[in-house]
Design a protein around this motif. Structure first.
Motif, PDB file in Angstrom:
ATOM      1  N   LEU A 419       0.835  -1.207   0.000  1.00 11.01           N
ATOM      2  CA  LEU A 419       0.000   0.000   0.000  1.00 11.01           C
ATOM      3  C   LEU A 419       0.865   1.251   0.000  1.00 11.01           C
ATOM      4  O   LEU A 419       0.511   2.266  -0.605  1.00 11.01           O
ATOM      5  N   TYR A 421       3.646   1.506  -1.497  1.00 11.02           N
ATOM      6  CA  TYR A 421       4.213   1.677  -2.836  1.00 11.02           C
ATOM      7  C   TYR A 421       3.374   2.644  -3.680  1.00 11.02           C
ATOM      8  O   TYR A 421       3.892   3.277  -4.606  1.00 11.02           O
ATOM      9  N   THR A 422       2.081   2.734  -3.378  1.00  7.68           N
ATOM     10  CA  THR A 422       1.211   3.582  -4.194  1.00  7.68           C
ATOM     11  C   THR A 422       1.577   5.061  -4.104  1.00  7.68           C
ATOM     12  O   THR A 422       1.158   5.852  -4.953  1.00  7.68           O
ATOM     13  N   GLU A 423       2.358   5.443  -3.066  1.00  9.62           N
ATOM     14  CA  GLU A 423       2.841   6.826  -2.982  1.00  9.62           C
ATOM     15  C   GLU A 423       3.687   7.201  -4.195  1.00  9.62           C
ATOM     16  O   GLU A 423       3.799   8.379  -4.536  1.00  9.62           O
ATOM     17  N   LYS A 425       2.964   6.849  -7.170  1.00  8.98           N
ATOM     18  CA  LYS A 425       2.115   7.440  -8.206  1.00  8.98           C
ATOM     19  C   LYS A 425       2.189   8.967  -8.172  1.00  8.98           C
ATOM     20  O   LYS A 425       2.041   9.639  -9.191  1.00  8.98           O
ATOM     21  N   LYS A 426       2.453   9.529  -6.975  1.00  3.47           N
ATOM     22  CA  LYS A 426       2.490  10.981  -6.814  1.00  3.47           C
ATOM     23  C   LYS A 426       3.735  11.609  -7.431  1.00  3.47           C
ATOM     24  O   LYS A 426       3.804  12.827  -7.573  1.00  3.47           O
ATOM     25  N   LYS A 430       3.422   4.990 -13.109  1.00  3.26           N
ATOM     26  CA  LYS A 430       2.163   4.328 -13.460  1.00  3.26           C
ATOM     27  C   LYS A 430       2.103   3.021 -12.687  1.00  3.26           C
ATOM     28  O   LYS A 430       2.764   2.041 -13.043  1.00  3.26           O
ATOM     29  N   LEU A 431       1.320   3.034 -11.623  1.00  4.61           N
ATOM     30  CA  LEU A 431       1.292   1.898 -10.705  1.00  4.61           C
ATOM     31  C   LEU A 431      -0.151   1.509 -10.430  1.00  4.61           C
ATOM     32  O   LEU A 431      -0.992   2.365 -10.144  1.00  4.61           O
ATOM     33  N   GLU A 432      -0.416   0.215 -10.504  1.00  8.28           N
ATOM     34  CA  GLU A 432      -1.765  -0.306 -10.252  1.00  8.28           C
ATOM     35  C   GLU A 432      -1.699  -1.279  -9.080  1.00  8.28           C
ATOM     36  O   GLU A 432      -0.923  -2.240  -9.105  1.00  8.28           O
ATOM     37  N   LEU A 433      -2.506  -1.025  -8.068  1.00  8.65           N
ATOM     38  CA  LEU A 433      -2.566  -1.910  -6.899  1.00  8.65           C
ATOM     39  C   LEU A 433      -3.564  -3.027  -7.196  1.00  8.65           C
ATOM     40  O   LEU A 433      -4.762  -2.791  -7.316  1.00  8.65           O
ATOM     41  N   VAL A 439       1.498  -5.205  -6.768  1.00  3.83           N
ATOM     42  CA  VAL A 439       1.356  -4.001  -7.590  1.00  3.83           C
ATOM     43  C   VAL A 439       1.928  -4.265  -8.976  1.00  3.83           C
ATOM     44  O   VAL A 439       2.872  -5.054  -9.139  1.00  3.83           O
TER      45      VAL A 439
END
Length: 507
Positions: A419, A421-423, A425-426, A430-433, A439
Motif C-alpha cells: 500500500l 508503494y502507491t505513494e 504514483k504521486k 504508473k502503478l496499479e494496486l 502491484v
C-alpha cells in the motif's frame, strides 16, 4: 558551564572534525564568528533552537531532538550520479549484536557500527538498565554489562520506538527469572506477528504473557527436549532463538532457521564468545551453549547488502554509472541476476574478505542503461535467504519504473507495505494496486517533482527518495526520521556522488 552544554559542544566538535572542517570554515557556513564556534564547542555558549537547527543543517547531522520538529529533505532532482560509494556496516546485524552483547559478562567492542537512530534507541535502552556504552574512534561501540541489570528502570519510550527490543528476551532470559519488556514498535508494516519468537522461546522454558503495554517474561532456562523447529523462518526469530541456545549448557538443534546475513554475523560473534555453532549459512544450526560467557572480545560488523541494493537502485533509476565498494556479494547475487536479465550491465571486482574474515566482498561497477531496461518476464518477489531479500524488494519499484513494459511486484510478506508503494504514483509512476500484496508497475516513467511526507516504512521512504532523485525540479520529502532509523548520512552520501539534497528542520 553546565554538563549538557559541554556534551553538546563535544558532539559538535567531533562531528566537525569528522567532516574535515576547520573552525573557520564551520563558522563561515554558520554565518557566525570563529570565536563563537570555539565557545560553542567548549560548552560556553547558550544555543538557541534556531542555532541548533543551523548547526544540524551545516553538519548534515541532527545534534539534538528539536522539540517535535521534523527533519526534511529538499531534493533537486534530475541530476546524474557519478563516482563511487563505500558501503557502511549492516544495521540489522548491528542491532542483533547489540542485543547479543548482553550474553557476555565481559566487554564487547563492536567495530564500525552504523550510527543510526535504531542503534541510538537500543543504546538508550541499554544504558537505562545499567549497561555502560561508549563510542570509540572509527564508530566502534564498547559495551560493558553491569553485575546486575536494572530492568525496572528500562527506558520505555526508546524501547517502544524499535521492534528490535524483543530480541533482548533471548539474552536477558539468562540473567533474570522474571522481567518485563515493552511492546515492540518500529516500522508499521502490518501485524508482523511475534508468535514465532514466543513459540521458539517456549522450548527453553520461557513463558511470555502479553499484558497492558508489556511482555511479561518468566524464564526457567531449560535445555530443549527436542529440536527447536521455528514456526516461521524469520531473521529476528532465528536470532532470538540463537541467543537463547547460546546461554544454556548443552546442545540445541534449531531447524527452519534463517541463513541471512545478519544471522551469520551473529553466529560469527557467538563463536568468538566460545559458543560452538555448526551449519552456519544453512537452515539447520547446531548450537553448543555455555552458561558462563565472560570474554573481552572485539568483532567487526560486516557490510550492509541493503545499502548496496539502495545505491544500485539509485544508479539505475537516475541512469547513472557508479561503483559500489565493499558489497557483500552472496547477499546481492540474485538481485544482480534479475537486473542483468532486465538489461543492466555491470562488472564485479575480484572478491576480498570483510574485516570479520568470513564475509566475501566485491566492488560493483554499475553502467548506464540509457533507457534500455525491459520489464522482467516473471514477477519479482522476495523469499527467505537464499531468495531475494525482503528488504530489497521495494527498490525494484523505482527500477521497474524506468524499464519498458509491465512488472508485477509481489510483496507477500507484509500486509501493508505494498500500500505504501502507491505513494510512487504521486511522483509520476504508473502503478496499479492489484491487492494489498501485489502491484503492477508500467514503465518507462515520466517523473515529476512533488511534496510528500515520508511513509512509516524505512524502505518505502527511501524508495520515494530514489524516485525524487530522478524527478526534474524540486521535491520535498518530509519527516524522514524513519530513513534515519536505517541509514547513516544517506543524503550526504548521495550528495557525494552528485545528488542535490538539502537537509532542513522544522522548529
Amino acid at each position: 558551564m553546565n554538563d549538557t552544554s559541554a556534551k553538546v559542544g563535544q558532539l559538535i566538535y567531533q562531528i566537525r572534525q569528522d567532516k574535515g572542517l576547520t573552525q573557520a570554515e564551520f563558522a563561515k557556513q554558520l554565518k557566525t564568528s570563529q570565536s563563537a564556534v570555539n565557545r560553542i564547542e567548549k560548552g560556553k555558549q547558550n544555543l538557541s533552537m534556531d542555532m541548533l537547527g543551523r548547526i544540524s543543517d551545516v553538519l548534515n547531522k541532527q545534534i539534538v531532538s528539536l522539540g517535535t520538529g521534523a527533519v526534511n529533505l529538499r531534493i533537486e532532482g534530475g541530476h546524474e550520479l557519478k563516482g563511487e560509494i563505500t558501503l557502511k556496516t549492516s544495521k540489522n546485524a548491528a542491532v542483533a549484536l547489540i542485543c547479543a552483547s548482553l550474553l557476555n559478562k565481559g566487554t564487547t567492542t563492536l567495530r564500525s557500527v552504523a550510527r543510526i537512530e535504531e542503534v541510538n534507541r537500543l543504546i538508550e535502552v541499554l544504558e537505562s538498565i545499567g549497561v555502560k556504552t561508549r563510542w570509540l574512534p572509527g564508530n566502534d561501540l564498547e559495551i560493558k554489562p553491569p553485575a546486575k541489570f536494572n530492568l525496572e528502570n528500562i527506558d520505555r519510550e526508546a524501547a517502544k520506538k524499535t521492534r528490535s527490543v524483543i530480541m533482548f528476551i533471548g539474552s536477558l532470559m539468562h540473567h533474570e527469572s522474571s522481567f518485563k519488556i515493552p511492546y515492540a514498535g518500529g516500522c508499521e508494516l502490518g501485524r508482523r506477528t511475534v508468535l514465532p519468537h514466543l513459540y521458539g522461546l517456549e522450548e527453553f522454558g520461557v513463558d511470555i504473557e502479553t499484558k497492558v503495554g508489556n511482555y511479561h517474561v518468566t524464564s526457567k532456562r531449560t535445555l530443549p527436549k527436542r529440536n527447536v523447529v521455528l514456526y516461521e523462518s524469520g531473521d529476528t526469530t532465528t536470532e532470538n532463538i540463537l541467543m537463547a541456545a547460546a546461554g544454556i549448557d548443552g546442545e540445541t538443534v534449531i531447524k527452519m532457521a534463517s541463513a541471512n546475513y545478519m544471522v551469520q554475523d551473529l553466529c560469527f560473534y557467538l563463536q568468538k564468545l566460545g559458543i560452538k555453532i555448526d551449519g552456519i549459512g544453512t537452515s539447520t544450526l547446531r548450537v553448543t551453549g555455555s552458561s558462563k560467557i565472560k570474554k573481552n572480545v572485539s568483532y567487526a560488523v560486516s557490510e550492509d547488502p541493503v545499502e548496496g541494493m539502495t545505491f544500485i537502485a539509485a544508479a539505475v533509476t537516475t541512469n547513472s554509472a557508479i561503483t559500489i565498494k565493499r558489497a557483500p556479494l552472496e547477499f546481492l547475487e540474485l538481485e544482480l541476476l534479475k537486473l542483468e536479465k532486465m538489461g543492466l550491465e555491470f562488472t564485479l571486482s575480484n572478491p576480498y574478505p570483510a574485516e570479520n574474515g568470513r564475509t566475501e566482498l566485491v566492488d560493483i561497477a554499475i553502467k548506464k542503461h540509457n533507457g534500455g531496461l525491459v520489464a522482467p518476464v516473471d514477477k519479482i518477489h522476495p523469499n527467505v535467504f537464499p531468495g531475494l531479500n525482503m528488504d530489497h524488494l521495494p527498490y525494484f519499484v523505482p527500477i521497474a519504473a524506468v524499464a519498458k513494459g509491465r512488472t508485477l511486484i509481489h510483496d507477500w510478506v507484509y500486509e501493508d507495505r505494498a500500500l505504501m508503494y502507491t505513494e510512487m504514483k504521486k511522483i509520476g509512476v504508473k502503478l496499479e494496486l492489484a491487492d494489498p500484496h501485489r502491484v503492477y508497475v508500467d514503465g518507462p516513467t515520466k517523473w515529476r517533482a512533488t511534496d510528500l511526507v515520508a511513509p512509516s516504512g524505512i524502505r518505502p521512504a527511501v524508495m520515494l527518495l530514489i524516485g525524487m532523485l530522478a524527478a526534474p525540479g524540486v521535491s520535498m520529502l518530509r519527516n524522514v526520521y524513519t530513513i534515519n532509523r536505517g541509514y547513516e548520512d544517506l543524503a550526504e552520501r548521495l550528495n557525494s556522488m552528485g545528488a542535490h539534497i538539502t537537509v532542513n528542520h522544522d522548529l
